[in-house]
Design a protein around this motif. Sequence first.
Motif, PDB file in Angstrom:
ATOM      1  N   ARG A   1       0.838  -1.208   0.000  1.00 39.50           N
ATOM      2  CA  ARG A   1       0.000   0.000   0.000  1.00 39.50           C
ATOM      3  C   ARG A   1       0.874   1.259   0.000  1.00 39.50           C
TER       4      ARG A   1
ATOM      5  N   GLU B   1       1.389   3.977  -3.132  1.00 41.52           N
ATOM      6  CA  GLU B   1       1.119   5.405  -2.962  1.00 41.52           C
ATOM      7  C   GLU B   1       2.305   6.259  -3.391  1.00 41.52           C
TER       8      GLU B   1
ATOM      9  N   ALA C   1       1.415   4.676  -9.107  1.00 40.95           N
ATOM     10  CA  ALA C   1       0.105   5.202  -9.478  1.00 40.95           C
ATOM     11  C   ALA C   1      -0.519   4.422 -10.627  1.00 40.95           C
ATOM     12  N   ARG C   2       0.307   3.827 -11.465  1.00 40.39           N
ATOM     13  CA  ARG C   2      -0.197   3.077 -12.616  1.00 40.39           C
ATOM     14  C   ARG C   2      -0.233   1.573 -12.357  1.00 40.39           C
ATOM     15  N   GLY C   3      -0.087   1.192 -11.095  1.00 34.49           N
ATOM     16  CA  GLY C   3      -0.190  -0.219 -10.751  1.00 34.49           C
ATOM     17  C   GLY C   3       1.144  -0.925 -10.737  1.00 34.49           C
TER      18      GLY C   3
ATOM     19  N   HIS D   1      -5.906  -1.704  -7.965  1.00 39.28           N
ATOM     20  CA  HIS D   1      -5.297  -0.386  -7.727  1.00 39.28           C
ATOM     21  C   HIS D   1      -4.853   0.245  -9.050  1.00 39.28           C
ATOM     22  N   GLY D   2      -4.166  -0.542  -9.869  1.00 39.22           N
ATOM     23  CA  GLY D   2      -3.668  -0.001 -11.128  1.00 39.22           C
ATOM     24  C   GLY D   2      -4.775   0.441 -12.070  1.00 39.22           C
ATOM     25  N   LEU D   3      -5.887  -0.269 -12.035  1.00 39.70           N
ATOM     26  CA  LEU D   3      -7.021   0.074 -12.896  1.00 39.70           C
ATOM     27  C   LEU D   3      -7.910   1.153 -12.293  1.00 39.70           C
ATOM     28  N   GLY D   4      -7.686   1.464 -11.025  1.00 35.28           N
ATOM     29  CA  GLY D   4      -8.525   2.452 -10.360  1.00 35.28           C
ATOM     30  C   GLY D   4      -9.962   1.994 -10.221  1.00 35.28           C
TER      31      GLY D   4
ATOM     32  N   PRO E   1     -11.407   2.828  -4.612  1.00 36.22           N
ATOM     33  CA  PRO E   1     -10.350   3.379  -3.759  1.00 36.22           C
ATOM     34  C   PRO E   1      -9.788   2.343  -2.785  1.00 36.22           C
ATOM     35  N   ASP E   2      -8.512   2.481  -2.473  1.00 36.27           N
ATOM     36  CA  ASP E   2      -7.822   1.725  -1.431  1.00 36.27           C
ATOM     37  C   ASP E   2      -8.024   0.218  -1.556  1.00 36.27           C
TER      38      ASP E   2
END
Length: 213
Positions: free
Chosen positions: A110, A114, A118-120, A189-192, A195-196
């Motif tokens: 995590r 952060e 940002a792109r996984g 996370h990479g695909l958004g 959140p979290d």
Amino acid sequence: MGKNSTPKRSAPPRRPPHRIVVTPGARRALDAASRLFYEHGIHAVGVDRIAAEAGVTKKTLYDRFGSKEQIVVEYLAGRDERWRAFLDERLAAAPPSPAEHVLAVFDASRAWAEANGARGCSMVNAHAEIDDPEHPAYAVITGQKAWMLGLFASLAREITAPGEATASRTADRLARTLMLLHEGALVAHGLGVFPDALGLARDQARVVLGAYS
């Protein structure tokens, strides 16, 4: 067991990829390539663009690295080395229990995401472009994931009851479950997707671990 006496856990050794000695000049080019590869993708970034970004000639890049494939190897292997060092620090600082070390892996991922992701996951992203086992970077990608599974397996063996006849199968199942939670969260996370994702995966890992307490 104190903080400094916590044993270092790692997966079985793997054959290292072919690496080169990166000179200061080559380091500047590799830093530029690494940033471009992560932000735009490996196939989308050519040697001309890397050379322009680094302020060197294409000939210089080939003299230093030999090929674009070797630049990709150095990019992924370097990122893997930094991740392992980052994770080692987090594990050393975690409470000395295997369950807490599992949660520390999720906490580390995590924090890493952060700050650096940002792109996984760079390995997941690279595998989407490099699926040929003959590519020199393929072993770096799959080796990193095998190492992560090995880490979870090592922790799972400490968590499950060693006296049970089915302990090995139980540990394997726990390790694979934790790996699925971890890797699925990296992809989400990479695909958004939401959140979290890694925080939720940590919460679910705690639930899974609760069955062995």
